[in-house]
Design a protein around this motif. Structure first.
Motif: not given
Length: 149
Positions: A47, A50-51, A54, A80-81, A86, A88, A126-127, A137
């Motif tokens: 998490r 990825v955050a 992105l 990331a959100y 979403r 990003d 998640w993806l 995302p």
């Protein structure tokens, strides 16, 4: 008197057997707990990674903080959100675009390892991978969070 000692020896043997059974159960539960902790750590790291990736791929939005678990004071970060849908990144990205951004050398092994991890994030919701090898995302489906199962 012989039967009293025999009875005590039998009880001691039964207690020793029970202790061995409980030690084996404890070892099994400890192993399962260790595996669960490892899985939790891997999800947290995924998490956060990825955050971070992105956030680096999009222009930063002022005043939005990333939920990566360890932002430092005064450090500009992006979520990331962020965004209602979403969105990003400007679009889906390939594993070989992500690898250098997370500080890994752009070697085949690192790219394939990252691709494997991204595919697991697709499996977990998640993806999204609408086009093979292109990761984005996850879009919310039916109002459910990707974390709910």
């Amino acid at each position: 008197m012989g039967s009293l000692f025999e009875e005590l020896e039998a009880r001691e043997a039964a207690a020793r057997t029970r202790v061995e059974v409980l030690k084996a159960e404890l070892a099994e539960v400890s192993g399962r707990l260790s595996a669960a902790w490892e899985g939790l750590d891997r999800l947290r790291i995924a998490r956060e990674t990825v955050a971070e990736v992105l956030a680096e791929m999009t222009p930063q939005k002022p005043g939005v903080a990333v939920d990566a678990g360890r932002p430092t004071a005064g450090e500009p970060v992006a979520s990331a959100y962020a965004g209602a849908e979403r969105q990003d990144a400007p679009g889906p990205v390939r594993a070989k675009q992500i690898v250098p951004r997370i500080g890994l050398p752009a070697e085949t092994g690192k790219i394939e390892g990252t691709r494997s991890k991204l595919k697991r994030l697709v499996d977990r919701g998640w993806l999204d991978e609408d086009t093979p090898g292109m990761f984005a995302p996850a879009r919310r489906r039916g109002g459910a969070s990707p974390n709910s199962r």
